[in-house]
Design an enzyme around this catalytic site. Sequence first.
Site, PDB file in Angstrom:
ATOM      1  N   LYS A  92       0.587  -5.014 -10.663  1.00 49.77           N
ATOM      2  CA  LYS A  92      -0.369  -3.907 -10.702  1.00 49.77           C
ATOM      3  C   LYS A  92      -1.126  -3.842 -12.023  1.00 49.77           C
ATOM      4  O   LYS A  92      -0.740  -4.424 -13.028  1.00 49.77           O
ATOM      5  CB  LYS A  92       0.329  -2.588 -10.371  1.00 49.77           C
ATOM      6  N   ARG A 151       9.306  -3.336  -4.046  1.00 50.72           N
ATOM      7  CA  ARG A 151       8.264  -4.036  -3.276  1.00 50.72           C
ATOM      8  C   ARG A 151       7.560  -5.041  -4.196  1.00 50.72           C
ATOM      9  O   ARG A 151       6.951  -4.639  -5.185  1.00 50.72           O
ATOM     10  CB  ARG A 151       7.281  -2.995  -2.732  1.00 50.72           C
TER      11      ARG A 151
END
Length: 261
Positions: free
Chosen positions: A204, A238
């Site tokens: 991210k 995840r």
Amino acid sequence: MGVLNITPDSFSDGGRYLRPDAAVAQAQAMAAAGADIIDIGGESTRPGAPAVDEAEEIARVVPVIEALATRVPSLLSIDTSKPAVMRAAVAAGAGMINDVRALRCAAAIETASGLGVPVCLMHMQGEPATMQAAPAYDDVVTEVTGFLLARVAACEAAGMPRNRLLIDPGFGFGKDLSHNLCLLRALPALAGLGLPLLVGLSRKAMIGALTGRPVDDRLHGSVALAVYAALQGAAVIRVHDVGPTVEALRVIRAVKGSGGQ
Ligand code: 7PJ
């Protein structure tokens, strides 16, 4: 939980697994590397990504879910907000729903309740197209916690047992770097709410901000945050890079476990 994006435009792997055979091969590789869950998505939530209609989303994910249902032992999760996609995916063999909108779309909560599978409820401020423009909170931890507990209560009111729910603070979904860091520091409190905590930090933007690395070069930061999250109480992590993450978590588990001398 390994990520499988069947989209032309996801931010880190868009277009790589659009063909069903490529998607199936990638999922098999993630399962072999130790993914207990494969999270299959047919619509990108990247800022500015075009909306996908439900027929197109179903056409992307269902053939892959059908193929994987008999080929991998992993639990198959459908990453969607749309009731029709939830129904089609579960009929094809998915055993979990991951909804970044926490079942807030019309009829989503009733649909998920009827399907009887576990659901991950994620926090997001705003909508993907605009959520990173100016995220703002008085107190991000309090607000995210309040939202998640309210969604859990709504699900229970719709007949879903609490033991079928997971919660996720939604790193990067309407959050800037300081919001994400506050939520990371609050992981023990979030894990203490009593529902399994799922976190997604892999590749991210916050890792890019902290390391200066582009999206295809964020493995080290991603593994560091996966290990940190697991140590702070996350139940499901995840990730895109299943093999390196599983290896790191295996080592940590040995240290924390009761084996050895
Ligand atoms: C997340 C997700 C996350 C859950 C995405 C990306 C963006 N679902 N879907 N949690 N992120 N539950 O993969 O970076 O953090 S899409």
